[in-house]
Design a protein around this motif. Structure first.
Motif, PDB file in Angstrom:
ATOM      1  N   GLN A 145       0.840  -1.195   0.000  1.00 20.65           N
ATOM      2  CA  GLN A 145       0.000   0.000   0.000  1.00 20.65           C
ATOM      3  C   GLN A 145       0.879   1.251   0.000  1.00 20.65           C
ATOM      4  N   HIS A 146       0.510   2.241  -0.800  1.00 11.89           N
ATOM      5  CA  HIS A 146       1.274   3.483  -0.836  1.00 11.89           C
ATOM      6  C   HIS A 146       1.065   4.261   0.455  1.00 11.89           C
ATOM      7  N   PRO A 147       2.117   4.496   1.222  1.00 11.93           N
ATOM      8  CA  PRO A 147       1.951   5.139   2.530  1.00 11.93           C
ATOM      9  C   PRO A 147       1.820   6.654   2.471  1.00 11.93           C
ATOM     10  N   HIS A 148       1.983   7.238   1.284  1.00  7.78           N
ATOM     11  CA  HIS A 148       1.903   8.698   1.177  1.00  7.78           C
ATOM     12  C   HIS A 148       0.609   9.162   0.526  1.00  7.78           C
ATOM     13  N   CYS A 149      -0.314   8.243   0.274  1.00  9.02           N
ATOM     14  CA  CYS A 149      -1.498   8.559  -0.521  1.00  9.02           C
ATOM     15  C   CYS A 149      -2.767   8.469   0.329  1.00  9.02           C
ATOM     16  N   LEU A 150      -3.442   9.605   0.508  1.00  8.64           N
ATOM     17  CA  LEU A 150      -4.762   9.638   1.138  1.00  8.64           C
ATOM     18  C   LEU A 150      -5.765   9.979   0.043  1.00  8.64           C
ATOM     19  N   ALA A 151      -6.561   8.995  -0.353  1.00  5.76           N
ATOM     20  CA  ALA A 151      -7.409   9.156  -1.531  1.00  5.76           C
ATOM     21  C   ALA A 151      -8.704   9.905  -1.252  1.00  5.76           C
ATOM     22  N   VAL A 152      -9.193   9.836  -0.014  1.00  5.77           N
ATOM     23  CA  VAL A 152     -10.500  10.402   0.304  1.00  5.77           C
ATOM     24  C   VAL A 152     -10.307  11.707   1.078  1.00  5.77           C
ATOM     25  N   PRO A 153     -10.956  12.798   0.660  1.00  8.77           N
ATOM     26  CA  PRO A 153     -10.705  14.110   1.272  1.00  8.77           C
ATOM     27  C   PRO A 153     -10.927  14.179   2.776  1.00  8.77           C
ATOM     28  N   TYR A 154     -11.863  13.384   3.321  1.00 10.79           N
ATOM     29  CA  TYR A 154     -12.102  13.517   4.756  1.00 10.79           C
ATOM     30  C   TYR A 154     -10.887  13.071   5.570  1.00 10.79           C
ATOM     31  N   LEU A 155     -10.078  12.151   5.027  1.00 14.23           N
ATOM     32  CA  LEU A 155      -8.864  11.753   5.731  1.00 14.23           C
ATOM     33  C   LEU A 155      -7.846  12.893   5.748  1.00 14.23           C
ATOM     34  N   LYS A 156      -7.710  13.583   4.623  1.00 11.57           N
ATOM     35  CA  LYS A 156      -6.818  14.743   4.592  1.00 11.57           C
ATOM     36  C   LYS A 156      -7.313  15.823   5.535  1.00 11.57           C
ATOM     37  N   SER A 157      -8.622  15.977   5.604  1.00 10.49           N
ATOM     38  CA  SER A 157      -9.194  16.958   6.521  1.00 10.49           C
ATOM     39  C   SER A 157      -8.871  16.596   7.967  1.00 10.49           C
ATOM     40  N   MET A 158      -9.055  15.332   8.334  1.00  9.78           N
ATOM     41  CA  MET A 158      -8.773  14.903   9.705  1.00  9.78           C
ATOM     42  C   MET A 158      -7.314  15.142  10.069  1.00  9.78           C
ATOM     43  N   VAL A 159      -6.410  14.772   9.160  1.00 10.00           N
ATOM     44  CA  VAL A 159      -4.983  14.976   9.405  1.00 10.00           C
ATOM     45  C   VAL A 159      -4.671  16.466   9.524  1.00 10.00           C
ATOM     46  N   SER A 160      -5.237  17.262   8.627  1.00  8.87           N
ATOM     47  CA  SER A 160      -4.933  18.696   8.582  1.00  8.87           C
ATOM     48  C   SER A 160      -5.401  19.413   9.844  1.00  8.87           C
ATOM     49  N   VAL A 161      -6.675  19.225  10.196  1.00  7.33           N
ATOM     50  CA  VAL A 161      -7.203  19.945  11.359  1.00  7.33           C
ATOM     51  C   VAL A 161      -6.621  19.389  12.654  1.00  7.33           C
ATOM     52  N   VAL A 319      -9.995  14.017  17.012  1.00 10.35           N
ATOM     53  CA  VAL A 319     -10.574  14.362  15.709  1.00 10.35           C
ATOM     54  C   VAL A 319     -11.568  13.272  15.334  1.00 10.35           C
ATOM     55  N   VAL A 320     -12.793  13.685  14.999  1.00  6.91           N
ATOM     56  CA  VAL A 320     -13.861  12.738  14.684  1.00  6.91           C
ATOM     57  C   VAL A 320     -14.394  13.025  13.283  1.00  6.91           C
ATOM     58  N   ASN A 321     -14.500  11.983  12.467  1.00  4.25           N
ATOM     59  CA  ASN A 321     -15.125  12.114  11.150  1.00  4.25           C
ATOM     60  C   ASN A 321     -16.629  11.921  11.296  1.00  4.25           C
ATOM     61  N   GLU A 368     -15.737  21.786   7.604  1.00  3.81           N
ATOM     62  CA  GLU A 368     -16.318  20.982   6.540  1.00  3.81           C
ATOM     63  C   GLU A 368     -15.232  20.405   5.640  1.00  3.81           C
ATOM     64  N   VAL A 369     -15.532  19.278   5.036  1.00  4.89           N
ATOM     65  CA  VAL A 369     -14.602  18.587   4.156  1.00  4.89           C
ATOM     66  C   VAL A 369     -14.906  18.973   2.710  1.00  4.89           C
ATOM     67  N   PRO A 370     -13.911  19.428   1.965  1.00  7.74           N
ATOM     68  CA  PRO A 370     -14.157  19.762   0.555  1.00  7.74           C
ATOM     69  C   PRO A 370     -14.661  18.554  -0.228  1.00  7.74           C
ATOM     70  N   TRP A 371     -15.587  18.797  -1.140  1.00  4.20           N
ATOM     71  CA  TRP A 371     -16.109  17.821  -2.096  1.00  4.20           C
ATOM     72  C   TRP A 371     -17.050  16.774  -1.495  1.00  4.20           C
ATOM     73  N   LEU A 372     -17.025  16.578  -0.191  1.00  2.00           N
ATOM     74  CA  LEU A 372     -17.853  15.544   0.428  1.00  2.00           C
ATOM     75  C   LEU A 372     -18.775  16.148   1.475  1.00  2.00           C
ATOM     76  N   CYS A 373     -19.833  15.425   1.807  1.00  2.00           N
ATOM     77  CA  CYS A 373     -20.742  15.857   2.876  1.00  2.00           C
ATOM     78  C   CYS A 373     -20.264  15.289   4.207  1.00  2.00           C
ATOM     79  N   ASN A 374     -19.045  15.630   4.569  1.00  2.00           N
ATOM     80  CA  ASN A 374     -18.450  15.208   5.834  1.00  2.00           C
ATOM     81  C   ASN A 374     -17.961  16.427   6.595  1.00  2.00           C
ATOM     82  N   VAL A 375     -17.795  16.245   7.889  1.00  2.00           N
ATOM     83  CA  VAL A 375     -17.295  17.297   8.771  1.00  2.00           C
ATOM     84  C   VAL A 375     -16.245  16.679   9.685  1.00  2.00           C
ATOM     85  N   SER A 376     -15.134  17.381   9.874  1.00  2.00           N
ATOM     86  CA  SER A 376     -14.135  16.967  10.858  1.00  2.00           C
ATOM     87  C   SER A 376     -14.369  17.751  12.139  1.00  2.00           C
TER      88      SER A 376
END
Length: 425
Positions: A145-161, A319-321, A368-376
């Motif tokens: 598995q590629h360890p540098h790749c987060l494919a879904v925006p909510y994961l990037k949001s969780m990491v970022s915030v 951090v909660v998705n 809010e998470v870009p592109w998705l109906c998710n919230v961090s």
């Protein structure tokens, strides 16, 4: 008066970004390709393309039929494969020695997106996987598995915030990133494992405990999604594999030693590990019906009490998705991008009561998470409003996010996941 204050960071963003970029010495990277960019989601989230099912099992923990579905990936391009093959060759030689590695070469077969699904419907996780083999043993195909790749925006949001909030709490992220100090991380919910793998890969001091209730999910993540097998733990707290095999060492040495994947309910794990104190906790736990269990946010539960004790009392960050539940009729149309509804507020208040009631400082906010109906949702024990206006909190978070960008040098900017739809709870 509402107990939640809403504001958007989209207004006057260009001038604020320009100022902050100047302060942070140009942390933004131009031309760095993010293989997990949402642009590439069309390769694996096409409703008309079902993909190829590579594995399927039945869950006994309420997740129905658990399947892994593969789609072709356009990146990395074939021209770059030789560089990765050379990296594998060198890693093998480091482990086996020059004589032991004589004439051994690695060859890449290709790359795929692989999505974990429940009941052939709910996408729980998507990862990028490399298939390769040893030239002297063509049948020895393995997946990484590629360890540098987060494919879904909510994961990037969780990491970022999450990491921005931790850094804003005066936590020494620089020392953790280069391995000079440990960062204790807990991930509740595993999926394909891209979040814990990403954290362990980019933060050299990270020790990551992962809790997953479903043994089928654990098995599929290792067998079909290329997650490190050496990370799997037994009920007694020992490694399921006493020693990693050679290929696992080639792929994961330096990373898999810092991953600890447990089959357990979150409540049971938290209650039974009373000696652990976590700097940051990521919670992304949904069942087969795509529901976040109330037992994980009940402010009066034993789980919440234990969670409060496990979260570091000075800088601990949760951090909660969450799925956004905002009703457009409830929103101020003059404010862009705010998607915080009654459910998100209710969950935020529950964590605020359960984790902040006896704390001097603390700040709870959602983004809010870009592109998705998710919230961090973020619960930070190290941050505080300190009487500051909302714009001051906003600017402080944005500035800190760029400082964290400079420390970690990721292929995406944290600012992109902080600049819209922030809400103070």
């Amino acid at each position: 008066m509402n107990s939640i204050q809403r504001f958007s960071l989209t207004r006057r963003l260009s001038s604020v970004e320009s100022y902050l970029r100047h302060l942070c010495g140009g942390a933004f990277r131009v031309g760095v390709k993010d293989e997990g960019d949402w642009f590439y989601s069309q390769e694996w989230w096409d409703p008309h393309e079902r993909g190829h099912t590579v594995s399927q099992s039945s869950s006994s923990r309420g997740n129905g039929v658990v399947s892994v579905v593969a789609h072709p990936s356009s990146l990395p391009s074939r021209e770059s494969w030789a560089e990765t093959e050379g990296w594998l060759d060198n890693r093998y030689m480091e482990i086996m020695g020059r004589d032991g590695a004589k004439n051994e070469k690695f060859k890449i077969l290709g790359y795929q997106w692989r999505s974990l699904r429940f009941n052939d419907d709910t996408r729980q996780s998507t990862v990028k996987v490399m298939a390769a083999f040893r030239a002297l043993q063509p049948s020895s195909i393995f997946y990484m598995q590629h360890p540098h790749c987060l494919a879904v925006p909510y994961l990037k949001s969780m990491v970022s915030v999450g990491l921005t909030s931790l850094a804003a709490s005066k936590y020494d992220l620089t020392s953790a990133a280069i391995g000079k100090k440990q960062m204790r991380i807990l991930c509740v919910g595993h999926g394909g494992g891209s979040l814990p793998l990403f954290l362990a890969n980019h933060i050299l001091g990270a020790l990551v405990d992962i809790v997953e209730i479903d043994p089928v999910v654990i098995s599929e993540s290792v067998r079909a999604m290329g997650f490190p097998a050496f990370s799997v733990m037994t009920a007694t707290g020992k490694r399921a594999l006493p020693t990693p095999d050679i290929i696992d060492q080639v792929m994961w040495r330096g990373i898999h030693e810092r991953l600890f994947l447990y089959e357990s309910e979150a409540k049971e794990f938290i209650l039974n590990n009373q000696n652990n104190s976590y700097d940051i906790i990521f919670m992304d736990a949904y069942d087969g019906a795509d529901i976040f269990p109330h037992s994980l946010w009940d402010s009066n539960s034993l789980f919440m009490k234990a969670l409060s004790e496990r979260l570091h009392h000075e800088h601990g960050t949760l951090v909660v998705n969450l799925h956004s539940d905002a009703d457009i009729s409830d929103l101020d149309r003059s404010i862009e991008g705010v998607t915080t509804g009654k459910y998100v507020r209710k969950v935020g208040k529950a964590y605020k009561k359960g984790l902040m009631e006896n704390e001097r400082n603390g700040l709870v906010f959602s983004c809010e998470v870009p592109w998705l109906c998710n919230v961090s949702l973020v619960v930070s024990r190290g941050m505080s409003s300190d009487g500051r206006h909302r714009d001051q909190i906003k600017t402080s978070l944005m500035k800190t996010s760029l400082e964290v960008d400079k420390i970690l040098r990721l292929p995406f900017s944290f600012l992109d996941y902080l600049k819209t739809g922030l809400a103070i709870i």
